[in-house]
Scaffold this active site. Sequence first.
Site, PDB file in Angstrom:
ATOM      1  N   MET A   1     -22.668  96.449  15.334  1.00  0.00           N
ATOM      2  CA  MET A   1     -23.951  95.849  15.555  1.00  0.00           C
ATOM      3  C   MET A   1     -24.434  95.227  14.242  1.00  0.00           C
ATOM      4  SD  MET A   1     -27.643  97.676  16.406  1.00  0.00           S
ATOM      5  CE  MET A   1     -26.975  98.659  17.678  1.00  0.00           C
ATOM      6  N   PRO A   2     -24.497  93.896  14.161  1.00  0.00           N
ATOM      7  CA  PRO A   2     -24.998  93.241  12.951  1.00  0.00           C
ATOM      8  C   PRO A   2     -26.481  93.539  12.745  1.00  0.00           C
ATOM      9  CG  PRO A   2     -23.829  91.687  14.341  1.00  0.00           C
ATOM     10  CD  PRO A   2     -24.008  92.933  15.137  1.00  0.00           C
ATOM     11  N   TYR A   3     -26.853  93.666  11.490  1.00  0.00           N
ATOM     12  CA  TYR A   3     -28.232  93.950  11.105  1.00  0.00           C
ATOM     13  C   TYR A   3     -28.628  92.940  10.044  1.00  0.00           C
ATOM     14  CZ  TYR A   3     -32.072  96.467   8.819  1.00  0.00           C
ATOM     15  OH  TYR A   3     -33.259  96.824   8.260  1.00  0.00           O
ATOM     16  N   LEU A  29     -25.218  84.063  12.797  1.00  0.00           N
ATOM     17  CA  LEU A  29     -24.182  85.091  12.880  1.00  0.00           C
ATOM     18  C   LEU A  29     -23.248  84.858  14.066  1.00  0.00           C
ATOM     19  CD1 LEU A  29     -25.696  86.541  10.592  1.00  0.00           C
ATOM     20  CD2 LEU A  29     -25.065  88.644  11.751  1.00  0.00           C
ATOM     21  N   VAL A  41     -29.389  92.705  15.421  1.00  0.00           N
ATOM     22  CA  VAL A  41     -30.746  93.177  15.129  1.00  0.00           C
ATOM     23  C   VAL A  41     -31.291  92.397  13.944  1.00  0.00           C
ATOM     24  CG1 VAL A  41     -32.102  95.167  14.376  1.00  0.00           C
ATOM     25  CG2 VAL A  41     -30.191  95.479  15.968  1.00  0.00           C
TER      26      VAL A  41
END
Length: 70
Positions: A1-3, A29, A41
């Site tokens: 999950m990219p943040y 992204l 996120v």
Amino acid sequence: MPYINIRVTDEGVTAAQKQQLIAGATDLLQRVLHKDPATTVVIIDEVATDNWGVDREQITARRQREQAAK
């Protein structure tokens, strides 16, 4: 999950501008790293200008100096 964490000074960023930042960062992204937008996120932190400094000076003082110069 990219943040993604975006920090800006608290100088009147509107909800619409924040939405543009969220969408743009998410799209970036997805386009560059092929990340799923549904799991990306984005957090936007607004920082008081007294708590943000550039070149040894608080942004509050810098803004005041710039206003006085006008």
